[in-house]
Each structure stands twice: as structure tokens, then as C-alpha cells.
Scaffold this motif. Structure first.
Motif, mmCIF file in Angstrom:
data_model
loop_
_atom_site.group_PDB
_atom_site.id
_atom_site.type_symbol
_atom_site.label_atom_id
_atom_site.label_comp_id
_atom_site.label_asym_id
_atom_site.label_seq_id
_atom_site.Cartn_x
_atom_site.Cartn_y
_atom_site.Cartn_z
ATOM 1 N N ILE A 17 -124.446 -27.152 14.244
ATOM 2 C CA ILE A 17 -123.238 -26.702 14.928
ATOM 3 C C ILE A 17 -122.301 -26.018 13.946
ATOM 4 N N ALA A 18 -122.161 -26.576 12.754
ATOM 5 C CA ALA A 18 -121.310 -25.964 11.728
ATOM 6 C C ALA A 18 -121.841 -24.582 11.357
ATOM 7 N N PHE A 19 -123.138 -24.453 11.201
ATOM 8 C CA PHE A 19 -123.733 -23.159 10.876
ATOM 9 C C PHE A 19 -123.467 -22.150 11.984
ATOM 10 N N ASN A 20 -123.635 -22.579 13.237
ATOM 11 C CA ASN A 20 -123.393 -21.678 14.372
ATOM 12 C C ASN A 20 -121.933 -21.239 14.429
ATOM 13 N N LEU A 21 -121.013 -22.153 14.141
ATOM 14 C CA LEU A 21 -119.596 -21.797 14.108
ATOM 15 C C LEU A 21 -119.333 -20.758 13.023
ATOM 16 N N GLN A 23 -121.433 -18.660 11.718
ATOM 17 C CA GLN A 23 -122.054 -17.395 12.105
ATOM 18 C C GLN A 23 -121.203 -16.681 13.147
ATOM 19 N N SER A 24 -120.616 -17.442 14.060
ATOM 20 C CA SER A 24 -119.710 -16.854 15.051
ATOM 21 C C SER A 24 -118.486 -16.261 14.367
ATOM 22 N N CYS A 25 -118.019 -16.899 13.318
ATOM 23 C CA CYS A 25 -116.881 -16.374 12.557
ATOM 24 C C CYS A 25 -117.208 -15.022 11.940
ATOM 25 N N VAL A 26 -118.406 -14.894 11.420
ATOM 26 C CA VAL A 26 -118.833 -13.619 10.849
ATOM 27 C C VAL A 26 -118.830 -12.543 11.939
ATOM 28 N N ASP A 27 -119.389 -12.875 13.096
ATOM 29 C CA ASP A 27 -119.445 -11.917 14.205
ATOM 30 C C ASP A 27 -118.041 -11.550 14.682
ATOM 31 N N LEU A 28 -117.167 -12.546 14.775
ATOM 32 C CA LEU A 28 -115.792 -12.273 15.199
ATOM 33 C C LEU A 28 -115.054 -11.436 14.163
ATOM 34 N N GLY A 29 -115.335 -11.650 12.898
ATOM 35 C CA GLY A 29 -114.734 -10.834 11.850
ATOM 36 C C GLY A 29 -115.128 -9.377 11.987
ATOM 37 N N LYS A 30 -116.385 -9.128 12.305
ATOM 38 C CA LYS A 30 -116.845 -7.751 12.517
ATOM 39 C C LYS A 30 -116.153 -7.137 13.728
ATOM 40 N N LEU A 31 -115.978 -7.931 14.762
ATOM 41 C CA LEU A 31 -115.278 -7.452 15.957
ATOM 42 C C LEU A 31 -113.819 -7.150 15.645
ATOM 43 N N ALA A 32 -113.197 -7.975 14.825
ATOM 44 C CA ALA A 32 -111.784 -7.786 14.471
ATOM 45 C C ALA A 32 -111.562 -6.447 13.770
ATOM 46 N N GLU A 33 -112.562 -5.965 13.046
ATOM 47 C CA GLU A 33 -112.436 -4.681 12.358
ATOM 48 C C GLU A 33 -112.244 -3.527 13.330
ATOM 49 N N LYS A 34 -112.653 -3.720 14.577
ATOM 50 C CA LYS A 34 -112.581 -2.655 15.581
ATOM 51 C C LYS A 34 -111.320 -2.749 16.433
ATOM 52 N N LEU A 35 -110.521 -3.770 16.227
ATOM 53 C CA LEU A 35 -109.336 -3.991 17.049
ATOM 54 C C LEU A 35 -108.091 -3.419 16.393
ATOM 55 N N SER A 36 -107.043 -3.347 17.192
ATOM 56 C CA SER A 36 -105.749 -2.948 16.640
ATOM 57 C C SER A 36 -105.281 -4.020 15.662
ATOM 58 N N GLY A 45 -106.802 -15.280 12.830
ATOM 59 C CA GLY A 45 -106.206 -16.612 12.815
ATOM 60 C C GLY A 45 -107.133 -17.621 13.481
ATOM 61 N N LEU A 46 -107.723 -17.219 14.592
ATOM 62 C CA LEU A 46 -108.691 -18.075 15.278
ATOM 63 C C LEU A 46 -109.911 -18.302 14.408
ATOM 64 N N VAL A 47 -110.383 -17.263 13.755
ATOM 65 C CA VAL A 47 -111.551 -17.372 12.878
ATOM 66 C C VAL A 47 -111.275 -18.375 11.758
ATOM 67 N N GLY A 48 -110.077 -18.327 11.193
ATOM 68 C CA GLY A 48 -109.712 -19.278 10.147
ATOM 69 C C GLY A 48 -109.788 -20.714 10.635
ATOM 70 N N TYR A 51 -113.454 -21.717 10.945
ATOM 71 C CA TYR A 51 -114.026 -22.020 9.633
ATOM 72 C C TYR A 51 -113.630 -23.425 9.179
ATOM 73 N N GLU A 52 -112.362 -23.771 9.374
ATOM 74 C CA GLU A 52 -111.897 -25.109 8.994
ATOM 75 C C GLU A 52 -112.650 -26.186 9.771
ATOM 76 N N GLU A 53 -112.866 -25.950 11.060
ATOM 77 C CA GLU A 53 -113.580 -26.930 11.878
ATOM 78 C C GLU A 53 -115.045 -27.026 11.478
ATOM 79 N N ALA A 54 -115.645 -25.910 11.101
ATOM 80 C CA ALA A 54 -117.037 -25.933 10.620
ATOM 81 C C ALA A 54 -117.125 -26.748 9.336
ATOM 82 N N ASP A 55 -116.153 -26.565 8.452
ATOM 83 C CA ASP A 55 -116.132 -27.341 7.208
ATOM 84 C C ASP A 55 -115.958 -28.831 7.497
#
Length: 77
Positions: A17-21, A23-36, A45-48, A51-55
Motif C-alpha cells: 500500500i505504501a508503494f502504491n501511494l 507511485q500515485s504521488c509520482v503520477d500526481l506530480g507529473k499531472l501537476a506539471e500540466k496545471l496552472s 500539497g496533497l501529494v506531500g 508521501y507522509e502517510e506512505a512513510d
């Protein structure tokens, strides 16, 4: 001390579950690059938080490994 089968499974589940979280953070980070900028900041902020919850989950997995957290035997109905 070897882990019981239920505790081994609990540890594997927590780590997966931590690994999946993460990996989702990485995907969300890539998506964030395309946003305003404002939307990207909010998303990061959500990604952060994720990450804390995965840790935290990885910490729980370590506690299972060290025997501080155990899975109780399943009760038969």
C-alpha cells in the motif's frame, strides 16, 4: 524471531500500500506539471500529505517486523 504467516501478510500489505501511494504521488506530480500554478500548488500539497502517510505505513511495516505490531489470530465463526 520469525514472523507468523498473518504478520508476514500484514507487513507485505502495508509495504504494498505504501508503494502504491508513493507511485500515485509520482503520477500526481507529473499531472501537476500540466496545471496552472494555483492548482499545481494545491495538488502538490496533497501529494506531500500522501508521501507522509506512505512513510507512516512503512513505519508500521517496520513495527510488524520488530514484533511491536501483530495481527491477532482470526476468530472462527
Amino acid at each position: 524471531m520469525a514472523l507468523t504467516q498473518p504478520n508476514q501478510q500484514l507487513r507485505r500489505d502495508l509495504k504494498a500500500i505504501a508503494f502504491n501511494l508513493k507511485q500515485s504521488c509520482v503520477d500526481l506530480g507529473k499531472l501537476a506539471e500540466k496545471l496552472s500554478d494555483a492548482d499545481a500548488i494545491a495538488l502538490m500539497g496533497l501529494v506531500g500529505t500522501l508521501y507522509e502517510e506512505a512513510d507512516q505505513l512503512m513505519g508500521y511495516a517496520d513495527e510488524v517486523k520488530n514484533g511491536r505490531i501483530t495481527r491477532a489470530a482470526e476468530q472462527k465463526k
